[in-house]
Design an enzyme around this catalytic site. Sequence first.
Site, PDB file in Angstrom:
ATOM      1  N   GLU A 152       0.760  -1.276   0.187  1.00  0.00           N
ATOM      2  CA  GLU A 152       0.043   0.244  -0.177  1.00  0.00           C
ATOM      3  C   GLU A 152       0.866   1.215  -0.036  1.00  0.00           C
ATOM      4  O   GLU A 152       0.426   2.359   0.681  1.00  0.00           O
ATOM      5  CB  GLU A 152      -0.997   0.067   1.029  1.00  0.00           C
ATOM      6  CG  GLU A 152      -1.815  -0.892   1.258  1.00  0.00           C
ATOM      7  CD  GLU A 152      -2.790  -1.209  -0.091  1.00  0.00           C
ATOM      8  OE1 GLU A 152      -2.809  -0.120  -0.691  1.00  0.00           O
ATOM      9  OE2 GLU A 152      -2.827  -2.569  -0.600  1.00  0.00           O
ATOM     10  N   GLY A 153       1.967   1.183  -0.715  1.00  0.00           N
ATOM     11  CA  GLY A 153       2.748   2.425  -0.738  1.00  0.00           C
ATOM     12  C   GLY A 153       3.967   2.107   0.284  1.00  0.00           C
ATOM     13  O   GLY A 153       3.557   2.272   1.599  1.00  0.00           O
TER      14      GLY A 153
END
Length: 565
Positions: free
Chosen positions: A422-423
Amino acid sequence: MSYAAPVEQIEFILKHVVPFPDVAGTEKFAEATPETTTAILTEAGKLASNVLAPLNRAGDQTPARLENGKLRSSPGFDAGFRAIAEGGWIGLAADPEYGGMGLPQSLNMAVADMMSGACLSLQLNPLLTQGQIEALEHHASDALKALYLPKLTSGEWSGTMNLTEPGAGSDVGALTTKAERNGDGTYTITGQKIFITWGDSDVTENVCHAVLARLPDGGKGTKGISLFMVPKFIPDEDGNPGVANSLKVVSLEEKMGIHGSPTCVMSYDGATGWLIGQEHKGMAAMFTMMNCARLGVGVQGVGVAEAALQQAVAYAQDRNQMGPIIGHPDVRRMLATARAEIFAARAICLACAASIDMERATDDRDCAARAAFLTPIAKAYGTDVGCRVADTGVQVHGGMGYVEETGAAQYLRDVRITPIYEGTNGIQAMDLVGRKLADGGEAAMRLLDEVSDGAKAAHGDHPELADDVWQASEALREATQDLLKRDVDERFAGAVPYLTAFALVLGGHFHLRAARKGDTAQLALARVFIGRVLPRYAANLAEARAELADLTAISDASLAGGLGG
């Protein structure tokens, strides 16, 4: 591995540390009364402790697998997921029009905290589904909402996020998956995606893939990407799973941890899809899903840290080396520091969730800016704390922590993915010093005003603690002003330590608030954080201010271990 959901601590934070009472005071979330909040946290705690936690070890030792192209989940995961779905937990914060409860995201994140600590591999399934629900609520057509949202909210169907490709990881704009218009409102999707969490499932009837792809007239980079709903089974006229779509799971990744969560390589070979949002505007919809997931991942880090620390404390109480080792000063230091950091990270995550709720309830732009600013901090600090505490748990166990028999290593293996997906936390930090400071630092300064005002208010009760927090906030304010004078690349070089410093200052702020509202135990915990953890902000700010030239002066050959160049 036993796990006791931290219901009391979460409820204390919601009542006394973060602005959840303001959320419950709005018309939109008026149903989130103290009685309702207590009931939800209590029931979620029972589910996490009694139903999900016993599945954690089985998920690690008996991973999800493919058999003749069909996914087989870990033992007990089907019953565990059904308990989550039938309890209504997936739709806790979802729109009541489609079967959700419409309760605050703050409560949803509190529940996610407990479920993550109990069994991260299984909790990942509802997390991704909730993110997809969020994206559809904000961006999908009425027809797509009517078809998919009730099924996703009930847990009959599950949702995924398909961004990453073999040649396009963090650089989403480099994707090659293609979409073509069919002329009847549908699209044909062709390409391959990797690292797809719960990309297939035998615990739900259908798996709904949100897939990023580029139409023939889509421009280069992220601005030309569209988002499509591509279900495993195409719904029939009655909205039930019909014929199989032209997609398949090529393989499952063999991973360091979260073995019970199937991480899939997905192939789309002329699959049928439906547009979510507008053509070429897919990243807007996907970011809605990702922002929800980013806070959720920060909470995952907190949840696993909680479970790892509980096990470490139990071991330290039982392990005798000239008395129980929990009485040894260094072991005490490790455990107390871990507990203090968990409290800080949990408060930051719940403060972020409360800001999201306030923005939704009031449309206040300042609340929206506060939520946006806190999201990368919550994600990065929550997951860093997760890794740090899980590592501490192994250390407290000593040699037995390195032996799989105790289960201490599983927490470290499982949580290690959270700073990556998620980044990555580096991307979160660059987002913080880039986009989130693009307002000239207004959102940052409002937060720092809140911290300094809180320290002034606490001075009469706890002058030494208040002075330390105030001084840290002012040092961070000065560093922020310095960063604003630099170009973006210079900021990026110190982005991670800057984010860490901000998290530490916020942690000190929330501990100080807790010390004023809590008992002597809460005050003792605040002393540990403010006296032992908060001072790290100074070293982080020194690194944040270091010059980019210090890094670029080192050649690639030197980084590889050479002496020349």
